[in-house]
Design a protein around this motif. Sequence first.
Motif, PDB file in Angstrom:
ATOM      1  N   MET A 303      11.312   2.627  -5.602  1.00  9.95           N
ATOM      2  CA  MET A 303      11.356   1.347  -6.152  1.00  9.95           C
ATOM      3  C   MET A 303      11.627   0.483  -4.717  1.00  9.95           C
ATOM      4  O   MET A 303      12.494   0.305  -4.255  1.00  9.95           O
ATOM      5  CB  MET A 303      12.439   0.897  -7.153  1.00  9.95           C
ATOM      6  CG  MET A 303      12.217   1.090  -8.494  1.00  9.95           C
ATOM      7  SD  MET A 303      10.711   0.017  -9.177  1.00  9.95           S
ATOM      8  CE  MET A 303      10.529   1.238 -10.647  1.00  9.95           C
ATOM      9  N   PRO A 304      10.310  -0.082  -4.419  1.00 12.65           N
ATOM     10  CA  PRO A 304      10.618  -1.002  -3.232  1.00 12.65           C
ATOM     11  C   PRO A 304      11.342  -2.254  -3.451  1.00 12.65           C
ATOM     12  O   PRO A 304      11.246  -2.753  -4.651  1.00 12.65           O
ATOM     13  CB  PRO A 304       8.843  -1.259  -2.872  1.00 12.65           C
ATOM     14  CG  PRO A 304       8.235  -1.050  -4.126  1.00 12.65           C
ATOM     15  CD  PRO A 304       8.938  -0.072  -4.652  1.00 12.65           C
ATOM     16  N   TYR A 309       3.808  -3.624  -2.646  1.00 12.64           N
ATOM     17  CA  TYR A 309       3.327  -2.246  -2.386  1.00 12.64           C
ATOM     18  C   TYR A 309       4.291  -1.081  -2.878  1.00 12.64           C
ATOM     19  O   TYR A 309       5.289  -1.106  -2.687  1.00 12.64           O
ATOM     20  CB  TYR A 309       3.163  -1.981  -0.725  1.00 12.64           C
ATOM     21  CG  TYR A 309       2.182  -3.003  -0.156  1.00 12.64           C
ATOM     22  CD1 TYR A 309       0.942  -3.251  -0.241  1.00 12.64           C
ATOM     23  CD2 TYR A 309       2.885  -4.024   0.848  1.00 12.64           C
ATOM     24  CE1 TYR A 309       0.187  -4.351   0.164  1.00 12.64           C
ATOM     25  CE2 TYR A 309       2.102  -4.867   1.273  1.00 12.64           C
ATOM     26  CZ  TYR A 309       0.714  -5.027   1.024  1.00 12.64           C
ATOM     27  OH  TYR A 309       0.191  -6.273   1.650  1.00 12.64           O
ATOM     28  N   ALA A 310       3.497  -0.176  -3.322  1.00 12.09           N
ATOM     29  CA  ALA A 310       4.189   1.167  -3.668  1.00 12.09           C
ATOM     30  C   ALA A 310       3.863   2.007  -2.334  1.00 12.09           C
ATOM     31  O   ALA A 310       2.852   2.201  -2.044  1.00 12.09           O
ATOM     32  CB  ALA A 310       3.689   1.790  -5.080  1.00 12.09           C
ATOM     33  N   PHE A 352      -0.086   2.084  -2.194  1.00 15.79           N
ATOM     34  CA  PHE A 352      -1.104   1.440  -3.195  1.00 15.79           C
ATOM     35  C   PHE A 352      -0.481  -0.226  -3.472  1.00 15.79           C
ATOM     36  O   PHE A 352       0.763  -0.399  -2.979  1.00 15.79           O
ATOM     37  CB  PHE A 352      -0.661   1.724  -4.520  1.00 15.79           C
ATOM     38  CG  PHE A 352      -0.954   3.273  -5.099  1.00 15.79           C
ATOM     39  CD1 PHE A 352      -2.330   3.669  -5.085  1.00 15.79           C
ATOM     40  CD2 PHE A 352       0.002   4.246  -4.579  1.00 15.79           C
ATOM     41  CE1 PHE A 352      -2.600   4.835  -5.507  1.00 15.79           C
ATOM     42  CE2 PHE A 352      -0.510   5.612  -4.868  1.00 15.79           C
ATOM     43  CZ  PHE A 352      -1.741   6.008  -5.359  1.00 15.79           C
ATOM     44  N   SER A 353      -1.485  -1.176  -3.325  1.00 16.32           N
ATOM     45  CA  SER A 353      -1.115  -2.603  -3.459  1.00 16.32           C
ATOM     46  C   SER A 353      -1.009  -2.654  -5.180  1.00 16.32           C
ATOM     47  O   SER A 353      -1.916  -2.199  -5.705  1.00 16.32           O
ATOM     48  CB  SER A 353      -2.133  -3.442  -2.925  1.00 16.32           C
ATOM     49  OG  SER A 353      -2.136  -4.654  -3.548  1.00 16.32           O
ATOM     50  N   TYR A 354      -0.052  -3.219  -5.655  1.00 16.56           N
ATOM     51  CA  TYR A 354       0.185  -3.239  -7.053  1.00 16.56           C
ATOM     52  C   TYR A 354      -0.173  -4.763  -7.399  1.00 16.56           C
ATOM     53  O   TYR A 354       0.104  -5.330  -8.608  1.00 16.56           O
ATOM     54  CB  TYR A 354       1.513  -3.030  -7.588  1.00 16.56           C
ATOM     55  CG  TYR A 354       2.735  -3.405  -7.302  1.00 16.56           C
ATOM     56  CD1 TYR A 354       3.382  -2.609  -6.304  1.00 16.56           C
ATOM     57  CD2 TYR A 354       3.363  -4.353  -7.395  1.00 16.56           C
ATOM     58  CE1 TYR A 354       4.922  -2.829  -5.901  1.00 16.56           C
ATOM     59  CE2 TYR A 354       4.577  -5.021  -6.932  1.00 16.56           C
ATOM     60  CZ  TYR A 354       5.240  -4.150  -5.919  1.00 16.56           C
ATOM     61  OH  TYR A 354       6.334  -4.536  -5.558  1.00 16.56           O
ATOM     62  N   ALA A 355      -1.020  -5.440  -6.665  1.00 19.85           N
ATOM     63  CA  ALA A 355      -1.541  -6.594  -6.708  1.00 19.85           C
ATOM     64  C   ALA A 355      -2.689  -6.632  -7.710  1.00 19.85           C
ATOM     65  O   ALA A 355      -3.914  -7.011  -7.268  1.00 19.85           O
ATOM     66  CB  ALA A 355      -1.809  -7.468  -5.450  1.00 19.85           C
TER      67      ALA A 355
END
Length: 376
Positions: A303-304, A309-310, A352-355
């Motif tokens: 968990m960032p 980002y992941a 991965f961008s979670y936007a």
Amino acid sequence: MKLASRIERLRIESAFDVLVRARALEAQGRNIVHLEIGEPDFPTPPHIVEAAKKALDDGYTHYGPTQGLPELREAIAAHVSESRGIEAKASQVCVVPGGKPIIFFPMMALLEPGDEVVFPDPGFPIYESMIRFLECVPVPLDPKDPRITDRAKMVILNSPENPTGEVLGRAALERIAEQVRGRDCMVLSDEIYSRIYYGEAPGSIASLPGMQEKTIILDGFSKTYAMTGWRIGFGVMPEWLVDAVNKLMVNSNSCTATFTQRAAIAALTGPQDCVVEMVAEFRKRRDAFCAALDTVPGWKCPMPGGAFYAWPDVTGTGKSSKELADLLLNEAGVACLNGASFGARGEGRIRFSYANSLGNLMEAVERIRGFMEGWG
Ligand code: PLP
């Protein structure tokens, strides 16, 4: 005619490269979930857009001062002073087109060929690109054991970090500050994600004793206010560096567009609930997306603490991160970035961008799971 050799030393950002490949697949009728580009998917808040429209009507359509409009520099100085617990003056603020020029200009102004530059690896690829462009020597930083080499002239920090989402803790900042104080070495502190965090608030190294005069703070409007296309950012730096940055600005851009600067004033001085709501939405997506990715066989997803980002560990899949990122795009229809494109130490990871919407994020996880099962 041959290109100048310095161009060979410049790298690109793989996000823009993958976007082009993803669009080409879409043009062939494929459906792609876009998790490659690092920008908020929300529209710019309406009161900021309105301020820009009004500025255009009011005639903010000409050149402005190279360093930025005084009223914006005042607003930035007040914001940075309050958020970092320092005393920043408007005369120390340089307004530029995006955050990136505050990487480029201070490095151009301070570094000579052969100087060592300590930088985050994995990290934002532009740092290493600029280090090599300027014929300097890149020295990777280990955030768990941050050592600054004797010959380092600059230390680049980025917290919360792209691509890892990590937030540098106070102990790490203090260790770095101890090694930099009293030395001919500056810190470039990239704080572009400073307002996007989910746990411990990121600290700025500039707020540690004696460090403001050794630090260039990079921040901007792109990520905080979903304004990536407006091209506006700023640096806060010691006064002796400002003239050099202004010289580089006047040689390259003259000034930052003045109507966007008026919009930036509205962003900083207007209601901040837009930022709070965006971060709350990112938190929901982070929680769901990282937890789901963590259940994919061979994948581990921490968990960032910040950014959007992941950064899962995919070493359990047995594929290199480049091979896997290519397969995910071409076979599973999920656009993502290979960890090694953020530096050698990024191998074994995917960014991965979670936007993106929760629906699209969950669809991406199902595609990845389906692909991994079919392939495994
Ligand atoms: N610094 C980091 C760590 C980033 O991730 C980005 C954008 O992706 C930037 C700087 C550049 O921001 P801007 O679009 O404002 O130039």
